[in-house]
Design an enzyme around this catalytic site. Sequence first.
Site, PDB file in Angstrom:
ATOM      1  N   ASN A   1     -70.477  45.074 -72.433  1.00 37.31           N
ATOM      2  CA  ASN A   1     -71.008  43.788 -72.873  1.00 37.31           C
ATOM      3  C   ASN A   1     -70.056  42.641 -72.560  1.00 37.31           C
ATOM      4  O   ASN A   1     -69.433  42.650 -71.512  1.00 37.31           O
ATOM      5  CB  ASN A   1     -71.421  43.865 -74.336  1.00 37.31           C
ATOM      6  CG  ASN A   1     -72.590  44.830 -74.523  1.00 37.31           C
ATOM      7  OD1 ASN A   1     -73.660  44.615 -73.967  1.00 37.31           O
ATOM      8  ND2 ASN A   1     -72.383  45.907 -75.265  1.00 37.31           N
TER       9      ASN A   1
ATOM     10  N   ASP B   1     -68.678  48.356 -63.809  1.00 39.33           N
ATOM     11  CA  ASP B   1     -69.940  48.132 -64.515  1.00 39.33           C
ATOM     12  C   ASP B   1     -69.746  47.366 -65.818  1.00 39.33           C
ATOM     13  O   ASP B   1     -70.687  47.206 -66.575  1.00 39.33           O
ATOM     14  CB  ASP B   1     -70.561  49.493 -64.885  1.00 39.33           C
ATOM     15  CG  ASP B   1     -71.639  49.914 -63.918  1.00 39.33           C
ATOM     16  OD1 ASP B   1     -71.812  49.242 -62.910  1.00 39.33           O
ATOM     17  OD2 ASP B   1     -72.297  50.925 -64.179  1.00 39.33           O
TER      18      ASP B   1
ATOM     19  N   PRO C   1     -52.806  43.413 -49.934  1.00 35.34           N
ATOM     20  CA  PRO C   1     -51.398  43.154 -49.628  1.00 35.34           C
ATOM     21  C   PRO C   1     -50.952  41.764 -50.079  1.00 35.34           C
ATOM     22  O   PRO C   1     -51.713  40.797 -50.018  1.00 35.34           O
ATOM     23  CB  PRO C   1     -51.339  43.279 -48.100  1.00 35.34           C
ATOM     24  CG  PRO C   1     -52.532  44.099 -47.726  1.00 35.34           C
ATOM     25  CD  PRO C   1     -53.594  43.755 -48.725  1.00 35.34           C
TER      26      PRO C   1
ATOM     27  N   PRO D   1     -67.961  39.721 -55.978  1.00 31.40           N
ATOM     28  CA  PRO D   1     -68.059  39.661 -54.511  1.00 31.40           C
ATOM     29  C   PRO D   1     -67.766  40.990 -53.820  1.00 31.40           C
ATOM     30  O   PRO D   1     -68.212  41.209 -52.698  1.00 31.40           O
ATOM     31  CB  PRO D   1     -67.007  38.597 -54.141  1.00 31.40           C
ATOM     32  CG  PRO D   1     -66.861  37.764 -55.364  1.00 31.40           C
ATOM     33  CD  PRO D   1     -67.014  38.717 -56.504  1.00 31.40           C
TER      34      PRO D   1
ATOM     35  N   LYS E   1     -75.038  46.297 -58.378  1.00 29.97           N
ATOM     36  CA  LYS E   1     -74.414  47.306 -59.228  1.00 29.97           C
ATOM     37  C   LYS E   1     -75.298  48.550 -59.336  1.00 29.97           C
ATOM     38  O   LYS E   1     -74.795  49.683 -59.360  1.00 29.97           O
ATOM     39  CB  LYS E   1     -74.138  46.722 -60.621  1.00 29.97           C
ATOM     40  CG  LYS E   1     -72.995  45.710 -60.655  1.00 29.97           C
ATOM     41  CD  LYS E   1     -72.870  45.084 -62.035  1.00 29.97           C
ATOM     42  CE  LYS E   1     -71.653  44.186 -62.118  1.00 29.97           C
ATOM     43  NZ  LYS E   1     -70.398  44.918 -62.287  1.00 29.97           N
TER      44      LYS E   1
END
Length: 320
Positions: free
Chosen positions: A157, A116, A40, A91, A137
Amino acid sequence: MEGENTKPKILIFGGTGYFGKYMVKASVSSGHKTFVYARPVTQNSRPSKLEIHKEFQGIGVTIIEGELDEHEKIVSILKEVDVVISTVTYPQCLDQLKIVHAIKVAGNIKRFLPSDFECEEDRVRPLPPFEACLEKKRIVRRAIEAAQIPYTFVSANLCGAYFVNVLLRPSESHDDVVVYGSGEAKAVFNYEEDIAKCTIKVINDPRTCNRIVIYRPQASIISQLELISLWEQKTGWSFKRVHVSEEELVKLSETLPPPEDIPISIIHSALAKGDLMNFELGEDDIEASMLYPDFKFTTIDQLLDIFLIDPPKPARTAFE
């Protein structure tokens, strides 16, 4: 030609961030009904965020404000779209597990692309600070696979404009450039606009369902020293090369406080060691420029020309 009403509707998480903005614009320009789930806007929001919201609304983007822990809200939105793309920053990486859970509950998503968009994390083992990021990940990847959600994992990459700004500092007045390691290791610099446009092609391609797509066009591969020399040729300037050895980078990764240890570890992996090019692509690998031979990736030469005419602004990636 595919009609607009048959094109998948796309929901993008992290769409107001550095890379997310490219993805949103690529989605809209390709004729997809585009939704952005964003935090928001408050009185403390940066003016730039307000500008992004206004820009997106001006090009027909539907912005839904919310947090990633608002499960019911996310599920209801998911039921209105076909494809989900996440471009959230480091994060928020594990917060994508909340998106995975919501997608499984909604039950209608035809493709999910998690955030990713860098190195192929299942094939590199970098220094501990960056490895910790990649492990998060991998956790998201494994959760998507376990949930049997149709996915595409994109390994794009380096973001070319971002790293040209980091390495060449074209917006600054200076007579030296830092070279990481020997400067001879090859890396893959893909222009952000190309990454986003190609990703929008990937989302509805049956050949990429439940596969990894690696963006490694030949014209995007270059070493640091070659990049510096090409920039010198284009500008007529001459730079002193200041080398930072691999050993120094390793020491910095061990002594810098978090999260400052992460970007130096990325630089060690991608630029000093050449991890992006340290594995061969086999017959079972999908490489984007081979998959879409008519798609013209911006060459390194063309990318530097962009910096001469209308240079992309330097940006910072959030690591905390």
